[in-house]
Design a protein around this motif. Structure first.
Motif, PDB file in Angstrom:
ATOM      1  N   ALA A 183       0.732  -1.145   0.005  1.00  0.00           N
ATOM      2  CA  ALA A 183       0.058   0.105   0.052  1.00  0.00           C
ATOM      3  C   ALA A 183       0.583   1.413  -0.087  1.00  0.00           C
ATOM      4  O   ALA A 183       0.696   1.727   0.114  1.00  0.00           O
ATOM      5  CB  ALA A 183      -0.412   0.113   1.029  1.00  0.00           C
ATOM      6  N   GLN A 241       0.755   3.561  -2.432  1.00  0.00           N
ATOM      7  CA  GLN A 241       0.877   5.869  -2.411  1.00  0.00           C
ATOM      8  C   GLN A 241       1.762   6.593  -2.835  1.00  0.00           C
ATOM      9  O   GLN A 241       1.421   7.668  -3.477  1.00  0.00           O
ATOM     10  CB  GLN A 241       0.783   6.019  -0.602  1.00  0.00           C
ATOM     11  CG  GLN A 241       0.179   6.802   0.147  1.00  0.00           C
ATOM     12  CD  GLN A 241      -0.810   7.103  -0.737  1.00  0.00           C
ATOM     13  OE1 GLN A 241      -1.684   6.722  -0.428  1.00  0.00           O
ATOM     14  NE2 GLN A 241      -1.436   8.381  -0.916  1.00  0.00           N
ATOM     15  N   GLU A 292      -6.588  -5.974  -5.546  1.00  0.00           N
ATOM     16  CA  GLU A 292      -4.882  -4.997  -4.835  1.00  0.00           C
ATOM     17  C   GLU A 292      -5.796  -4.316  -3.510  1.00  0.00           C
ATOM     18  O   GLU A 292      -6.557  -4.046  -3.207  1.00  0.00           O
ATOM     19  CB  GLU A 292      -5.438  -4.355  -5.675  1.00  0.00           C
ATOM     20  CG  GLU A 292      -3.924  -4.578  -7.166  1.00  0.00           C
ATOM     21  CD  GLU A 292      -2.653  -4.932  -5.821  1.00  0.00           C
ATOM     22  OE1 GLU A 292      -2.654  -4.608  -5.215  1.00  0.00           O
ATOM     23  OE2 GLU A 292      -2.408  -4.973  -7.448  1.00  0.00           O
ATOM     24  N   TYR A 293      -5.160  -4.938  -2.925  1.00  0.00           N
ATOM     25  CA  TYR A 293      -4.834  -4.209  -1.367  1.00  0.00           C
ATOM     26  C   TYR A 293      -4.596  -2.875  -1.352  1.00  0.00           C
ATOM     27  O   TYR A 293      -5.986  -2.145  -0.442  1.00  0.00           O
ATOM     28  CB  TYR A 293      -4.055  -4.886  -0.157  1.00  0.00           C
ATOM     29  CG  TYR A 293      -3.800  -4.830   0.777  1.00  0.00           C
ATOM     30  CD1 TYR A 293      -4.841  -5.565   1.539  1.00  0.00           C
ATOM     31  CD2 TYR A 293      -3.147  -3.203   1.899  1.00  0.00           C
ATOM     32  CE1 TYR A 293      -4.937  -4.696   2.943  1.00  0.00           C
ATOM     33  CE2 TYR A 293      -3.606  -2.862   2.707  1.00  0.00           C
ATOM     34  CZ  TYR A 293      -4.468  -3.490   3.610  1.00  0.00           C
ATOM     35  OH  TYR A 293      -4.073  -3.260   4.952  1.00  0.00           O
ATOM     36  N   SER A 294      -4.027  -1.848  -2.288  1.00  0.00           N
ATOM     37  CA  SER A 294      -4.435  -0.410  -1.857  1.00  0.00           C
ATOM     38  C   SER A 294      -5.714   0.107  -2.966  1.00  0.00           C
ATOM     39  O   SER A 294      -5.577  -0.345  -3.462  1.00  0.00           O
ATOM     40  CB  SER A 294      -3.314  -0.551  -2.173  1.00  0.00           C
ATOM     41  OG  SER A 294      -2.822   1.569  -3.178  1.00  0.00           O
ATOM     42  N   ASP A 295      -5.672   0.757  -1.700  1.00  0.00           N
ATOM     43  CA  ASP A 295      -6.963   1.931  -2.489  1.00  0.00           C
ATOM     44  C   ASP A 295      -6.547   2.530  -3.543  1.00  0.00           C
ATOM     45  O   ASP A 295      -7.081   2.859  -4.774  1.00  0.00           O
ATOM     46  CB  ASP A 295      -7.813   2.993  -1.536  1.00  0.00           C
ATOM     47  CG  ASP A 295      -8.326   2.346  -0.138  1.00  0.00           C
ATOM     48  OD1 ASP A 295      -9.265   1.057  -0.500  1.00  0.00           O
ATOM     49  OD2 ASP A 295      -9.258   2.365   0.847  1.00  0.00           O
ATOM     50  N   VAL A 315      -6.614   0.744  -6.765  1.00  0.00           N
ATOM     51  CA  VAL A 315      -7.431   0.138  -7.401  1.00  0.00           C
ATOM     52  C   VAL A 315      -8.174   1.301  -8.174  1.00  0.00           C
ATOM     53  O   VAL A 315      -8.473   0.623  -9.236  1.00  0.00           O
ATOM     54  CB  VAL A 315      -9.049  -0.378  -6.396  1.00  0.00           C
ATOM     55  CG1 VAL A 315      -9.695  -0.270  -6.720  1.00  0.00           C
ATOM     56  CG2 VAL A 315      -8.494  -1.269  -5.591  1.00  0.00           C
ATOM     57  N   LYS A 316      -8.039   2.592  -7.523  1.00  0.00           N
ATOM     58  CA  LYS A 316      -8.177   3.110  -8.361  1.00  0.00           C
ATOM     59  C   LYS A 316      -7.493   3.617  -9.558  1.00  0.00           C
ATOM     60  O   LYS A 316      -7.870   3.818 -11.229  1.00  0.00           O
ATOM     61  CB  LYS A 316      -7.531   4.889  -7.452  1.00  0.00           C
ATOM     62  CG  LYS A 316      -7.555   6.202  -8.437  1.00  0.00           C
ATOM     63  CD  LYS A 316      -8.289   7.975  -7.614  1.00  0.00           C
ATOM     64  CE  LYS A 316      -8.057   8.860  -8.826  1.00  0.00           C
ATOM     65  NZ  LYS A 316      -7.803   8.897 -10.216  1.00  0.00           N
ATOM     66  N   GLN A 324     -11.122  -3.748  -3.796  1.00  0.00           N
ATOM     67  CA  GLN A 324     -10.180  -3.902  -2.674  1.00  0.00           C
ATOM     68  C   GLN A 324      -9.522  -4.603  -1.662  1.00  0.00           C
ATOM     69  O   GLN A 324     -11.318  -5.352  -0.884  1.00  0.00           O
ATOM     70  CB  GLN A 324     -10.193  -2.371  -1.829  1.00  0.00           C
ATOM     71  CG  GLN A 324      -8.703  -1.719  -0.774  1.00  0.00           C
ATOM     72  CD  GLN A 324      -9.836  -2.515   0.208  1.00  0.00           C
ATOM     73  OE1 GLN A 324     -10.217  -2.385   0.483  1.00  0.00           O
ATOM     74  NE2 GLN A 324      -7.719  -2.744   0.691  1.00  0.00           N
ATOM     75  N   TRP A 367     -13.360  -8.915   0.809  1.00  0.00           N
ATOM     76  CA  TRP A 367     -14.082  -8.730  -0.187  1.00  0.00           C
ATOM     77  C   TRP A 367     -14.929  -9.789  -1.410  1.00  0.00           C
ATOM     78  O   TRP A 367     -15.672  -8.962  -2.045  1.00  0.00           O
ATOM     79  CB  TRP A 367     -12.471  -8.664  -1.063  1.00  0.00           C
ATOM     80  CG  TRP A 367     -11.819  -9.807  -1.614  1.00  0.00           C
ATOM     81  CD1 TRP A 367     -10.859 -10.041   0.042  1.00  0.00           C
ATOM     82  CD2 TRP A 367     -11.737 -10.934  -2.353  1.00  0.00           C
ATOM     83  NE1 TRP A 367      -9.978 -11.650  -1.103  1.00  0.00           N
ATOM     84  CE2 TRP A 367     -10.547 -11.781  -1.990  1.00  0.00           C
ATOM     85  CE3 TRP A 367     -12.240 -10.610  -3.774  1.00  0.00           C
ATOM     86  CZ2 TRP A 367     -10.440 -12.954  -2.843  1.00  0.00           C
ATOM     87  CZ3 TRP A 367     -12.110 -11.943  -4.175  1.00  0.00           C
ATOM     88  CH2 TRP A 367     -11.262 -12.554  -4.315  1.00  0.00           C
TER      89      TRP A 367
END
Length: 275
Positions: A22, A26, A95-98, A101-102, A131, A139
């Protein structure tokens, strides 16, 4: 770049591994094995192995036709999901990260139409990015999907991204997500087979023997030597809950990162089913 990735992930151990990924998303770090387009070995597999995979349409117990569901865990920017949808599968990218996913959704909006529909009579499947943690069920519940509900799972740079200590859980989780045989097929693009297993990852060096031992004995501890090489026991019986390898070959095409210094393809493709 790879050193930065390794240094970041080294700060996250055990169950906290997902927070390391993540952080990379980021920071918008470009992972060194993320090429921005699907591995051609996957495209060739979907085209040439239809007799094994059975195609993107099947029927339920009532004889009603429906699209198969395909999952790509650790889907990166989602390019494999877009390819699977173009072949007619309802394709899910996890995917774990928001942030990741975006990025997947942005990739689909920008480039989704670049993946031509392969079978006009079938059309394009639904694309869903979600996510979540591969090893947990939250999920699935949000998607209102059951366990053992995926007809196809594609694992490329996910196995090699995980610390080798997580491999027993990785194999067990596949048995929990994959549909019954012969409908459910796990495609593994085995990479990087030419990286020394003693070297620090990710990506961690892998071997075909490691896939065989873990998927044949999901959830069980597998022996490795001091150099990180998987030690196969030819007398050990496969678990009744394990997966069986039904196809294995050297692909004719793959990413450049799947070749050794002489340009020889070291990647392998394997297909697995529940016993």
């Amino acid at each position: 770049m790879q050193r930065k990735v390794m240094d970041t992930l080294a700060r996250y151990q055990g169950d906290d591994y997902v927070d390391g990924w993540a952080e990379l998303w980021q920071k918008n770090e470009n992972l060194p094995w993320d090429k921005g387009f699907p591995n051609p070995a996957l495209e060739d597999t979907l085209t040439q192995q239809s007799a094994t995979l059975g195609g993107p349409i099947t029927t339920n117990a009532q004889g009603e036709a429906y699209r198969k569901k395909a999952l790509v865990p650790g889907c990166g920017r989602g390019v494999d999901v877009l390819l699977l949808a173009s072949f007619g599968y309802d394709a899910y990218g996890l995917e774990y990260s928001d942030v990741a996913v975006k990025m997947c959704k942005d990739e689909a909006a920008r480039n989704g139409n670049k993946y031509s529909v392969r079978y006009a009579e079938i059309g394009r499947g639904k694309i869903t990015f979600v996510q979540g943690d591969f090893f947990k069920d939250d999920w699935l519940k949000r998607l209102q999907l059951p366990l053992n509900g995926f007809d196809l799972i594609y694992d490329y740079t996910f196995f090699c991204a995980l610390n080798p200590t997580m491999r027993p859980d990785w194999a067990l989780r596949h048995t929990q997500l994959l549909a019954p045989s012969p409908r459910g097929n796990l495609i593994c693009l085995e990479f990087p087979r030419h990286k020394a297993t003693a070297e620090q990852g990710p990506p961690w060096g892998v071997s075909s023997e490691a896939y065989m031992e873990h998927l044949s004995h999901p959830g069980e501890q597998i022996r490795y030597d001091a150099q990180g090489r998987c030690k196969m026991d030819p007398l050990r019986e496969p678990s009744e809950h394990g997966l069986e390898r039904v196809a294995y070959w050297q692909p004719a095409r793959t990413h450049e990162s799947g070749k050794d210094s002489d340009g020889v393809i070291q990647d392998r493709v394997s297909i697995w089913r529940r016993r």
